[in-house]
Design an enzyme around this catalytic site. Sequence first.
Site, PDB file in Angstrom:
ATOM      1  N   TYR A  17       1.413  -1.387  -0.048  1.00  0.00           N
ATOM      2  CA  TYR A  17      -0.543   0.277  -0.080  1.00  0.00           C
ATOM      3  C   TYR A  17       1.272   1.021   0.015  1.00  0.00           C
ATOM      4  O   TYR A  17       0.675   1.985  -1.020  1.00  0.00           O
ATOM      5  CB  TYR A  17      -1.672   0.301   1.032  1.00  0.00           C
ATOM      6  CG  TYR A  17      -1.583   1.068   1.511  1.00  0.00           C
ATOM      7  CD1 TYR A  17      -2.729   1.678   0.395  1.00  0.00           C
ATOM      8  CD2 TYR A  17      -1.293   1.887   2.161  1.00  0.00           C
ATOM      9  CE1 TYR A  17      -3.019   2.833   1.094  1.00  0.00           C
ATOM     10  CE2 TYR A  17      -1.974   3.958   2.635  1.00  0.00           C
ATOM     11  CZ  TYR A  17      -2.953   3.478   2.013  1.00  0.00           C
ATOM     12  OH  TYR A  17      -3.562   4.879   1.791  1.00  0.00           O
ATOM     13  N   GLU A  39     -10.999   5.795   5.463  1.00  0.00           N
ATOM     14  CA  GLU A  39     -10.530   6.517   6.143  1.00  0.00           C
ATOM     15  C   GLU A  39     -10.934   6.830   7.594  1.00  0.00           C
ATOM     16  O   GLU A  39     -10.956   6.890   8.280  1.00  0.00           O
ATOM     17  CB  GLU A  39      -9.469   8.220   5.303  1.00  0.00           C
ATOM     18  CG  GLU A  39      -8.618   8.131   5.001  1.00  0.00           C
ATOM     19  CD  GLU A  39      -7.125   7.629   5.275  1.00  0.00           C
ATOM     20  OE1 GLU A  39      -7.032   7.286   6.411  1.00  0.00           O
ATOM     21  OE2 GLU A  39      -6.523   6.286   4.856  1.00  0.00           O
ATOM     22  N   TRP A  47      -4.755   1.648  10.769  1.00  0.00           N
ATOM     23  CA  TRP A  47      -4.381   2.056   8.807  1.00  0.00           C
ATOM     24  C   TRP A  47      -4.071   0.421   9.494  1.00  0.00           C
ATOM     25  O   TRP A  47      -4.753  -0.502   7.999  1.00  0.00           O
ATOM     26  CB  TRP A  47      -3.717   2.645   8.621  1.00  0.00           C
ATOM     27  CG  TRP A  47      -3.871   2.300   7.194  1.00  0.00           C
ATOM     28  CD1 TRP A  47      -3.109   1.944   5.649  1.00  0.00           C
ATOM     29  CD2 TRP A  47      -5.546   3.129   6.311  1.00  0.00           C
ATOM     30  NE1 TRP A  47      -3.916   1.750   5.055  1.00  0.00           N
ATOM     31  CE2 TRP A  47      -4.807   2.743   4.966  1.00  0.00           C
ATOM     32  CE3 TRP A  47      -6.314   3.572   6.581  1.00  0.00           C
ATOM     33  CZ2 TRP A  47      -6.207   2.642   4.553  1.00  0.00           C
ATOM     34  CZ3 TRP A  47      -7.113   3.301   6.148  1.00  0.00           C
ATOM     35  CH2 TRP A  47      -6.856   3.255   4.885  1.00  0.00           C
TER      36      TRP A  47
END
Length: 184
Positions: A17, A39, A47
């Site tokens: 990512y 988000e 995350w």
Amino acid sequence: MTKCSWAFEAKNNMQVYHATEWGKETHEERLLFELMSLELMQAGLSWQIVLDKRAAFQAAFCNFVPEKIVNLSSTEVSSLEKNSAIIRNRRKISAIINNARVTVRLHQKGQSLNDLLWSYVSYQPVVNHWRHPEQVPSQTALSQKISRDLKKVGFQFMGPTIVYSYLQAAGLVNDHLENCQDKY
């Protein structure tokens, strides 16, 4: 170190990512909506948790196509709150559905998330030149302004910290550290 510190020793999917998405210019409407949704799901969590559940989020939320999300039945929405493969926070799920409605209204007016967001940076990413991770802010005057404006048009769960993380994810802000091999 040749990567930003948060990705240096992370799981493989986080490293991928970091190398292929984070900080890279994103203009594709569906992906902008997906990143916004992910988000807001991350608020209060890591995350890594969200990234590990990304495929499940895509399946649960119609691959983040806003026009499909707004057509979810009440039964389908209820099943989202019971889906153990995703984060089952009712407020966050409701925010994604609400934000899909707002995005569809933008589209119906001939507007896009892409133009709405990128106009704040004159269609050029903000490239910062941080040398140390502690220099990277959690929010800025830009994210505060965008947060206020997004809320004015009806978006939910888009506070200035979430917005700053979103700007980083979508490449409107490039916060790769100076010594990061993936900066550009």
